[in-house]
Design a protein around this motif. Structure first.
Motif, PDB file in Angstrom:
ATOM      1  N   LEU A 539      27.588 -30.970  20.544  1.00  0.00           N
ATOM      2  CA  LEU A 539      26.376 -31.226  19.775  1.00  0.00           C
ATOM      3  C   LEU A 539      26.262 -32.680  19.329  1.00  0.00           C
ATOM      4  O   LEU A 539      25.157 -33.200  19.159  1.00  0.00           O
ATOM      5  CB  LEU A 539      26.331 -30.310  18.549  1.00  0.00           C
ATOM      6  CG  LEU A 539      26.191 -28.806  18.815  1.00  0.00           C
ATOM      7  CD1 LEU A 539      26.151 -28.047  17.496  1.00  0.00           C
ATOM      8  CD2 LEU A 539      24.932 -28.517  19.622  1.00  0.00           C
ATOM      9  N   ARG A 540      27.396 -33.355  19.172  1.00  0.00           N
ATOM     10  CA  ARG A 540      27.337 -34.733  18.679  1.00  0.00           C
ATOM     11  C   ARG A 540      26.630 -35.665  19.658  1.00  0.00           C
ATOM     12  O   ARG A 540      26.049 -36.682  19.260  1.00  0.00           O
ATOM     13  CB  ARG A 540      28.750 -35.245  18.382  1.00  0.00           C
ATOM     14  CG  ARG A 540      29.625 -35.487  19.608  1.00  0.00           C
ATOM     15  CD  ARG A 540      31.005 -35.961  19.170  1.00  0.00           C
ATOM     16  NE  ARG A 540      31.851 -36.381  20.278  1.00  0.00           N
ATOM     17  CZ  ARG A 540      32.623 -35.563  20.987  1.00  0.00           C
ATOM     18  NH1 ARG A 540      32.620 -34.254  20.688  1.00  0.00           N
ATOM     19  NH2 ARG A 540      33.384 -36.020  21.969  1.00  0.00           N
ATOM     20  N   CYS A 556      26.737 -19.451  24.176  1.00  0.00           N
ATOM     21  CA  CYS A 556      27.581 -20.637  24.316  1.00  0.00           C
ATOM     22  C   CYS A 556      28.604 -20.627  23.186  1.00  0.00           C
ATOM     23  O   CYS A 556      28.581 -19.749  22.324  1.00  0.00           O
ATOM     24  CB  CYS A 556      26.736 -21.917  24.237  1.00  0.00           C
ATOM     25  SG  CYS A 556      25.518 -22.092  25.548  1.00  0.00           S
ATOM     26  N   GLY A 557      29.472 -21.619  23.178  1.00  0.00           N
ATOM     27  CA  GLY A 557      30.471 -21.707  22.112  1.00  0.00           C
ATOM     28  C   GLY A 557      29.976 -22.521  20.944  1.00  0.00           C
ATOM     29  O   GLY A 557      30.722 -23.330  20.377  1.00  0.00           O
ATOM     30  N   VAL A 558      28.718 -22.316  20.569  1.00  0.00           N
ATOM     31  CA  VAL A 558      28.098 -23.070  19.487  1.00  0.00           C
ATOM     32  C   VAL A 558      27.771 -22.112  18.341  1.00  0.00           C
ATOM     33  O   VAL A 558      27.237 -21.027  18.572  1.00  0.00           O
ATOM     34  CB  VAL A 558      26.808 -23.763  19.976  1.00  0.00           C
ATOM     35  CG1 VAL A 558      26.113 -24.477  18.828  1.00  0.00           C
ATOM     36  CG2 VAL A 558      27.128 -24.757  21.085  1.00  0.00           C
ATOM     37  N   THR A 559      28.067 -22.531  17.128  1.00  0.00           N
ATOM     38  CA  THR A 559      27.831 -21.667  15.973  1.00  0.00           C
ATOM     39  C   THR A 559      26.564 -22.074  15.231  1.00  0.00           C
ATOM     40  O   THR A 559      26.124 -23.223  15.292  1.00  0.00           O
ATOM     41  CB  THR A 559      29.014 -21.736  14.987  1.00  0.00           C
ATOM     42  OG1 THR A 559      29.134 -23.074  14.502  1.00  0.00           O
ATOM     43  CG2 THR A 559      30.305 -21.326  15.679  1.00  0.00           C
ATOM     44  N   LYS A 564      22.867 -25.904  12.181  1.00  0.00           N
ATOM     45  CA  LYS A 564      22.180 -26.244  10.936  1.00  0.00           C
ATOM     46  C   LYS A 564      22.586 -27.629  10.454  1.00  0.00           C
ATOM     47  O   LYS A 564      21.762 -28.401   9.954  1.00  0.00           O
ATOM     48  CB  LYS A 564      22.480 -25.196   9.868  1.00  0.00           C
ATOM     49  CG  LYS A 564      21.816 -23.853  10.121  1.00  0.00           C
ATOM     50  CD  LYS A 564      22.186 -22.838   9.043  1.00  0.00           C
ATOM     51  CE  LYS A 564      21.532 -21.489   9.321  1.00  0.00           C
ATOM     52  NZ  LYS A 564      21.921 -20.473   8.309  1.00  0.00           N
ATOM     53  N   LYS A 565      23.857 -27.972  10.615  1.00  0.00           N
ATOM     54  CA  LYS A 565      24.323 -29.304  10.238  1.00  0.00           C
ATOM     55  C   LYS A 565      23.632 -30.367  11.080  1.00  0.00           C
ATOM     56  O   LYS A 565      23.222 -31.419  10.578  1.00  0.00           O
ATOM     57  CB  LYS A 565      25.838 -29.407  10.422  1.00  0.00           C
ATOM     58  CG  LYS A 565      26.665 -28.707   9.380  1.00  0.00           C
ATOM     59  CD  LYS A 565      28.153 -28.947   9.632  1.00  0.00           C
ATOM     60  CE  LYS A 565      29.024 -28.201   8.633  1.00  0.00           C
ATOM     61  NZ  LYS A 565      30.470 -28.411   8.919  1.00  0.00           N
ATOM     62  N   LEU A 571      18.759 -34.357  13.388  1.00  0.00           N
ATOM     63  CA  LEU A 571      17.547 -33.988  14.115  1.00  0.00           C
ATOM     64  C   LEU A 571      16.543 -33.328  13.175  1.00  0.00           C
ATOM     65  O   LEU A 571      16.347 -32.113  13.188  1.00  0.00           O
ATOM     66  CB  LEU A 571      17.886 -33.041  15.279  1.00  0.00           C
ATOM     67  CG  LEU A 571      18.844 -33.592  16.336  1.00  0.00           C
ATOM     68  CD1 LEU A 571      19.115 -32.548  17.417  1.00  0.00           C
ATOM     69  CD2 LEU A 571      18.284 -34.861  16.961  1.00  0.00           C
ATOM     70  N   PRO A 572      15.892 -34.110  12.350  1.00  0.00           N
ATOM     71  CA  PRO A 572      14.974 -33.554  11.341  1.00  0.00           C
ATOM     72  C   PRO A 572      13.754 -32.860  11.938  1.00  0.00           C
ATOM     73  O   PRO A 572      13.123 -32.043  11.265  1.00  0.00           O
ATOM     74  CB  PRO A 572      14.559 -34.786  10.524  1.00  0.00           C
ATOM     75  CG  PRO A 572      14.738 -35.943  11.464  1.00  0.00           C
ATOM     76  CD  PRO A 572      15.935 -35.583  12.303  1.00  0.00           C
ATOM     77  N   ASN A 573      13.390 -33.189  13.178  1.00  0.00           N
ATOM     78  CA  ASN A 573      12.210 -32.583  13.803  1.00  0.00           C
ATOM     79  C   ASN A 573      12.513 -31.245  14.461  1.00  0.00           C
ATOM     80  O   ASN A 573      11.614 -30.591  14.992  1.00  0.00           O
ATOM     81  CB  ASN A 573      11.615 -33.537  14.847  1.00  0.00           C
ATOM     82  CG  ASN A 573      10.999 -34.763  14.207  1.00  0.00           C
ATOM     83  OD1 ASN A 573      10.358 -34.670  13.176  1.00  0.00           O
ATOM     84  ND2 ASN A 573      11.218 -35.924  14.806  1.00  0.00           N
TER      85      ASN A 573
END
Length: 580
Positions: A539-540, A556-559, A564-565, A571-573
């Motif tokens: 994600l980074r 995927c291996g994403v939580t 949310k972080k 990524l405010p949009n």
């Protein structure tokens, strides 16, 4: 047709259509400034940033310091009306308008109050809105909590021309009475209202200048169209998805000689009801999608020579009776999708040489019928999805040089047939979602350099095939989801800098390296890399994608917590995300 990796093709459910932003009305005689975008950093049609003008900067500064301005001056009424309008619009666009700042616009003689889908709007806002009085021309309160009592405030705004109250659940027949005196009203919309009834529609009879009426998804208006008989200026009527509308509702429309657009899709109108439309010689658009009409209705409308848009999708149309369609020589858009027609019907289309868009989705047609399309040289859009059209049929397309959009998903076209598309250099959108298409077929299309949308969803494209994508520098939308890609293939996608939508889902071998490689696609608004090996660590890499509004990473291996972080910090949009 299609195969395991292709998307499922479910029935279209009109109730599932998301409500979009309400239409913005542009009044005659308004400020010349109001036709220009005043957002800082706006771009012209070539995508080049324009230097903000002095008025841009002033409006932006005022909106940024709105609380200080109100504390010092309390009101905008001392400003020219057009400046106040620009400030109001900017506050709405930036979601900075609230009840306190709204009060500063009291008696500012604004012409447009466009608050469609704006949060928090209710009756308490109406007093300030109504204070614009005779200046007020357009009001959009779609999706608000305004009630019948709130509409009462508008009674002195007698110059109103456009009113939009879509999805306003608290408005009823009583509210219609409050607007019945607006004799200057030209456009009125009450989409998806279950409280308006036939009796309440009697208020419409007192709106003599009404040009456009939208009652889409209003479920209790059967019998109410009789009140439109005297509205001789009416040009557009939309009663889509009003399942209560029947044949008898069509009779009052027979005298509306100025009617140009009529939408009765997903109603109960049959061939008998369509017969009442025979005299509407100015009708340009007729939408009957999903209504229980048959090809016999073509006999009633065959004399409507002004007709240029006809939608008969999902009706009970078969070959018998379709010969009447040949008389509609001015048709530009024809939708016959999801009907029981065969190649025999298509012979009736040969003379429709003005056609620009033809939809034959899921019809029982094949290669033989394509011979009848060869002379339709003005065609820009052709939908052949889920048909028996194959390689032989494509040879008839060589003369369709105006074609800009072609959908061949779920057909029996294979690699060999794609060579026949090489000369269609005007193509901008091409859908080839099919397991029969491979790298070999994609390689034959490299001459189609104008493509902006390419759908290879279920195609068997591998890393080798992605080398062909470098020829499509203008791509804005790309889907490659056949399962054959690895990070090496994504390397050939990373230079497609015009991409706005990218779908690489179902490619189970993609890793965090993919996220790193696409991090330079700064225009991306939508990204889907579901069913891959992407992890939280990946994600980074996408933090630079500031325009990203939708991110899908299912299976995927994403939580959710890490997503949310990412939204909160980088990524405010980002409006929607779907983690594991």
């Amino acid at each position: 047709m299609g195969g395991a990796c292709s998307r499922k093709r479910g029935e279209v459910n009109e109730e599932s259509v998301q409500r979009g932003a309400a239409a913005k009305y542009f009044k005659t005689g308004s400020s010349k400034w109001l036709n220009t975008s005043f957002r800082l950093g706006a771009k012209n049609s070539q995508g080049v940033s324009k230097c903000p003008s002095l008025i841009d900067l002033c409006v932006h500064k005022t909106c940024k310091d709105i609380d200080k301005f109100i504390e010092k001056y309390r009101t905008f009424s001392m400003l020219p009306r057009d400046i106040s309008q620009l400030i109001f619009n900017e506050l709405v666009n930036s979601h900075s308008l609230n009840e306190t700042s709204l009060e500063a616009f009291r008696d500012c003689a604004l012409e447009d109050i466009l608050l469609g889908e704006y949060p928090g709007v209710n009756d308490s806002w109406m007093d300030v809105i109504a204070s614009q009085a005779l200046s007020l021309l357009a009001v959009d309160l779609s999706g608000s909590d305004v009630t019948d009592c709130g509409l009462l405030h508008l009674e002195d705004c007698i110059n109103l021309q456009n009113l939009t109250f879509n999805y306003c659940d608290r408005l009823s027949d009583l509210g219609l009475e409050h607007i019945s005196g607006f004799s200057n009203l030209k456009s009125l919309s009450f989409k998806k209202n279950n409280a308006i009834t036939a009796q309440g529609m009697s208020a419409f009879a007192r709106l003599p200048n009404l040009l456009r009426l939208d009652l889409e998804r209003c479920s209790k208006i059967h019998g109410g169209l009789v009140h439109l008989k005297g509205l001789t200026k009416l040009e557009s009527l939309n009663v889509r998805c009003c399942n209560c509308i029947t044949d008898t509702d069509m009779k009052p429309l027979s005298g509306l000689a100025n009617l140009k657009e009529l939408q009765i899709s997903c109603s109960k109108v049959t061939d008998q009801g369509v017969a009442y439309l025979k005299g509407l010689s100015n009708l340009v658009l007729l939408n009957m999608e999903g209504s229980p009409v048959t090809a016999a209705c073509l006999g009633s409308i065959s004399g409507l020579l002004a007709l240029s848009y006809l939608n008969l999708s999902r009706c009970n149309i078969s070959d018998d009776g379709c010969e009447k369609i040949s008389g509609l020589v001015n048709l530009k858009v024809l939708n016959l999708g999801f009907n029981n027609i065969t190649d025999a019907c298509l012979v009736n289309l040969k003379g429709l040489t003005n056609l620009e868009s033809l939809n034959l989705d899921s019809c029982r047609i094949g290669d033989e019928g394509m011979t009848n399309l060869a002379g339709l040289v003005r065609l820009k859009c052709l939908e052949l999805s889920d048909t028996e059209v194959g390689n032989v049929g494509l040879r008839h397309f060589s003369g369709l040089r105006s074609l800009e959009s072609l959908n061949l998903s779920f057909t029996i076209v294979s690699d060999g047939g794609l060579r026949k598309l090489c000369g269609l250099t005007s193509l901008k959108s091409l859908n080839l979602d099919s397991r029969q298409i491979t790298d070999i077929g994609l390689a034959t299309l490299t001459s189609l350099t104008s493509l902006t949308h390419l759908d290879l969803f279920g195609c068997r494209i591998t890393d080798f095939g992605t080398t062909c994508l470098r020829y499509f520098k203008n791509l804005q939308s790309l889907e490659v989801c056949g399962g054959g890609l690895t990070d090496a293939g994504v390397k050939n996608i990373k230079d497609l800098t015009s991409l706005v939508h990218l779908n690489l889902s179902q490619n189970t071998n993609l890793t965090d390296k993919t996220m790193e490689m696409i991090s330079g696609l700064s225009n991306l608004a939508s990204l889907n890399v579901s069913n891959s090996r992407i992890t939280n660590s990946g994600l980074r890499y996408i933090k630079p994608l500031k325009n990203l509004r939708s991110l899908t990473l299912e299976s995927c291996g994403v939580t959710a917590n890490e997503m949310k972080k990412l939204q909160a910090t980088a990524l405010p949009n980002l409006l929607s995300f779907r983690p594991e």
